[in-house]
Design an enzyme around this catalytic site. Sequence first.
Site, mmCIF file in Angstrom:
data_model
loop_
_atom_site.group_PDB
_atom_site.id
_atom_site.type_symbol
_atom_site.label_atom_id
_atom_site.label_comp_id
_atom_site.label_asym_id
_atom_site.label_seq_id
_atom_site.Cartn_x
_atom_site.Cartn_y
_atom_site.Cartn_z
ATOM 1 N N GLY A 53 0.826 -1.220 0.000
ATOM 2 C CA GLY A 53 0.000 0.000 0.000
ATOM 3 C C GLY A 53 0.853 1.259 0.000
ATOM 4 C CB ILE A 89 5.069 0.386 2.922
ATOM 5 C CG1 ILE A 89 4.041 0.174 4.031
ATOM 6 C CG2 ILE A 89 6.480 0.245 3.442
ATOM 7 C CD1 ILE A 89 4.057 -1.226 4.619
ATOM 8 N N GLY A 111 -12.629 -0.802 2.444
ATOM 9 C CA GLY A 111 -11.933 -0.722 1.151
ATOM 10 C C GLY A 111 -10.591 -1.428 1.131
ATOM 11 C CG ASP A 128 -3.072 -9.252 -2.000
ATOM 12 O OD1 ASP A 128 -3.223 -8.655 -3.075
ATOM 13 O OD2 ASP A 128 -2.586 -8.715 -0.988
ATOM 14 C CE LYS A 169 -0.354 -6.708 -1.643
ATOM 15 N NZ LYS A 169 -1.270 -6.560 -0.511
ATOM 16 N N GLY A 188 -6.019 0.517 1.764
ATOM 17 C CA GLY A 188 -6.880 1.669 2.066
ATOM 18 C C GLY A 188 -6.756 2.717 0.973
HETATM 19 P P1 NDP Z 1 -12.254 -1.425 -6.966
HETATM 20 O O1 NDP Z 1 -12.985 -2.655 -7.345
HETATM 21 O O2 NDP Z 1 -12.755 -0.582 -5.851
HETATM 22 O O3 NDP Z 1 -12.101 -0.467 -8.250
HETATM 23 C C1 NDP Z 1 -11.904 -0.921 -9.539
HETATM 24 C C2 NDP Z 1 -12.656 0.015 -10.464
HETATM 25 O O4 NDP Z 1 -12.305 -0.293 -11.804
HETATM 26 C C3 NDP Z 1 -14.186 -0.147 -10.355
HETATM 27 O O5 NDP Z 1 -14.798 1.127 -10.352
HETATM 28 C C4 NDP Z 1 -14.533 -0.939 -11.589
HETATM 29 O O6 NDP Z 1 -15.811 -0.689 -12.072
HETATM 30 C C5 NDP Z 1 -13.502 -0.424 -12.565
HETATM 31 N N1 NDP Z 1 -13.298 -1.348 -13.660
HETATM 32 C C6 NDP Z 1 -13.145 -2.679 -13.601
HETATM 33 N N2 NDP Z 1 -12.988 -3.193 -14.839
HETATM 34 C C7 NDP Z 1 -13.052 -2.154 -15.690
HETATM 35 C C8 NDP Z 1 -12.962 -2.032 -17.105
HETATM 36 N N3 NDP Z 1 -12.816 -3.080 -17.883
HETATM 37 N N4 NDP Z 1 -13.064 -0.813 -17.654
HETATM 38 C C9 NDP Z 1 -13.250 0.262 -16.866
HETATM 39 N N5 NDP Z 1 -13.330 0.218 -15.532
HETATM 40 C C10 NDP Z 1 -13.232 -0.970 -14.940
HETATM 41 O O7 NDP Z 1 -10.756 -1.868 -6.684
HETATM 42 P P2 NDP Z 1 -9.651 -1.113 -5.821
HETATM 43 O O8 NDP Z 1 -9.652 0.326 -6.162
HETATM 44 O O9 NDP Z 1 -9.736 -1.524 -4.419
HETATM 45 O O10 NDP Z 1 -8.316 -1.800 -6.388
HETATM 46 C C11 NDP Z 1 -7.802 -1.485 -7.653
HETATM 47 C C12 NDP Z 1 -6.445 -2.160 -7.791
HETATM 48 O O11 NDP Z 1 -5.563 -1.672 -6.771
HETATM 49 C C13 NDP Z 1 -6.490 -3.690 -7.591
HETATM 50 O O12 NDP Z 1 -5.510 -4.256 -8.397
HETATM 51 C C14 NDP Z 1 -6.106 -3.860 -6.129
HETATM 52 O O13 NDP Z 1 -5.535 -5.107 -5.866
HETATM 53 C C15 NDP Z 1 -5.080 -2.761 -5.974
HETATM 54 N N6 NDP Z 1 -4.859 -2.278 -4.625
HETATM 55 C C16 NDP Z 1 -5.930 -1.978 -3.828
HETATM 56 C C17 NDP Z 1 -5.718 -1.483 -2.561
HETATM 57 C C18 NDP Z 1 -6.837 -1.135 -1.639
HETATM 58 O O14 NDP Z 1 -6.558 -0.815 -0.484
HETATM 59 N N7 NDP Z 1 -8.074 -1.182 -2.083
HETATM 60 C C19 NDP Z 1 -4.347 -1.286 -2.043
HETATM 61 C C20 NDP Z 1 -3.309 -1.607 -2.985
HETATM 62 C C21 NDP Z 1 -3.576 -2.085 -4.223
HETATM 63 P P3 NDP Z 1 -17.066 -1.582 -11.534
HETATM 64 O O15 NDP Z 1 -17.117 -1.405 -10.071
HETATM 65 O O16 NDP Z 1 -18.230 -1.015 -12.264
HETATM 66 O O17 NDP Z 1 -16.747 -3.001 -11.938
HETATM 67 N N1 HSE Z 2 -6.339 -6.431 -0.467
HETATM 68 C C1 HSE Z 2 -5.026 -5.924 -0.277
HETATM 69 C C2 HSE Z 2 -4.662 -6.011 1.178
HETATM 70 C C3 HSE Z 2 -4.958 -4.501 -0.762
HETATM 71 O O1 HSE Z 2 -5.558 -6.177 1.997
HETATM 72 O O2 HSE Z 2 -3.484 -5.941 1.508
HETATM 73 C C4 HSE Z 2 -3.559 -3.928 -0.694
HETATM 74 O O3 HSE Z 2 -2.728 -4.523 -1.637
#
Ligand code: NDP
Ligand code: HSE
Length: 407
Positions: A129, A131, A182, A196, A200, A297
């Site tokens: 995240g 870090i 989130g 996951d 990593k 987050g």
């Molecule tokens: P979310 O599911 O909250 O957000 C993903 C977004 O992308 C959604 O709004 C989704 O739309 C949209 N989406 C998916 N497919 C498509 C597409 N084909 N075209 C356009 N838009 C699309 O995920 P996060 O934001 O939580 O995570 C995003 C990435 O970041 C992931 O790889 C996750 O592992 C990584 N990550 C997340 C962290 C966290 O704390 N949440 C921390 C570190 C990394 P819809 O909802 O309509 O499907």
């Molecule tokens: N789902 C992941 C976690 C998001 O909980 O660590 C950050 O990569």
Amino acid sequence: MINIAVLGYGTVGSGVVEVIDKNNEAIDMKSGDKIRIKYVLDLRDFPGDRVESVLVHDFDVILNDPEVKIVVEVMGGVEPAYTFVRKSLLAGKSVCTSNKELVAAHGPELIRIARENSINFLFEASVGGAIPVIRPINSSLTADRILEIKGILNGTTNYILTQMDVEGWDFDKALRTAQDLGYAERNPEADIEGYDACRKIAILSSLAFGHNVNYENIYTEGISKITATDIRYAKKMKSAIKLLASCTYEDGKYYAMVAPFIVRSSHPLYSVSGVYNAIFVRGSQIGDVMFYGSGAGKLPTACAVVADIVDAAKHLDKHIYTFWSEENLQLTGTENATRKFFVRVKKDRASCEKLIKDTFGDVKFIELDDVSGEFGFVTTPVTEGSFNEKLKNIPDVCQSIRLESRI
Ligand code: NDP
Ligand code: HSE
């Protein structure tokens, strides 16, 4: 002015927009130019939202706009993220991503394409995240031979285990809250079953050791079988249960594993709680270096993504060299790793104490005051292979968990 496009307006994507809006003056100053969000791509509409005027549903609008210099992929999953990112790089646009699934599966190829096009593929937020750990491994720690990377790499599971331990919550409530906050992946099985953390540690060890660590070859166990009773036994041992991911270089061999471990209270990882992550990197000359911070987050992760955007903006036509060979690193099985194990048996202790001592030697028994009909014991150090063989002799075993002994 540097135009960027954000793919995905979910937890991280909306955080990226928020951070750029909120900190725009400082971000522009540090980038040396004005960063403008020209497009946000998502499947949904967001009526009344700040991004309404820049929202598009067709990736080709972004791909075919030569003004877009940086693409921010925060959609998650391998497809269509891989196709969009690959096309963006081939079109000469730098890419910043938080998507560890994508990086673990295609990292070396995407870095190569970025290098060939004198642009950048940056992925600081894909591990830990907020870090900073990818950048230090790629720069500050390059002088030393890295011997081990070990840590808590998943915020959701660490949050769940902490809430079960400290607040007495059940697993489902803790998971639901992690989702609401989130932290969890879209399919939380990736968190809970350790996939996951596995991706990593594959990314970190590939960067540390230079060759590709195929995440599919890493032995992986999650926390889905950890119960509230296991946590009580750990507490009685003045310890906590943590999902640890590690990759080690020893005697010319590489070992990697993701599994829950019992961590004693004197260990630095014991107090890493909630959504926090911590990563130890051990070098032959530097000793231990520890990285600590929010592992998941919206805003913490978004800050790591935006820092990559700033870096990409500062290096628009210059590749920041990252060594990650496409050649696979050979991993050795973990059966020779030696450690202590905690075992729970659903039987009266008196009925099998002799058998356990005959099988495992000098073990330490543990019982919970208010739980009858079962007990636990801790072995002396034993190899994983020998432990698994010996365990077959013991009837009614309901749990076994490794003990963490080294940093
Ligand atoms: P979310 O599911 O909250 O957000 C993903 C977004 O992308 C959604 O709004 C989704 O739309 C949209 N989406 C998916 N497919 C498509 C597409 N084909 N075209 C356009 N838009 C699309 O995920 P996060 O934001 O939580 O995570 C995003 C990435 O970041 C992931 O790889 C996750 O592992 C990584 N990550 C997340 C962290 C966290 O704390 N949440 C921390 C570190 C990394 P819809 O909802 O309509 O499907
Ligand atoms: N789902 C992941 C976690 C998001 O909980 O660590 C950050 O990569």
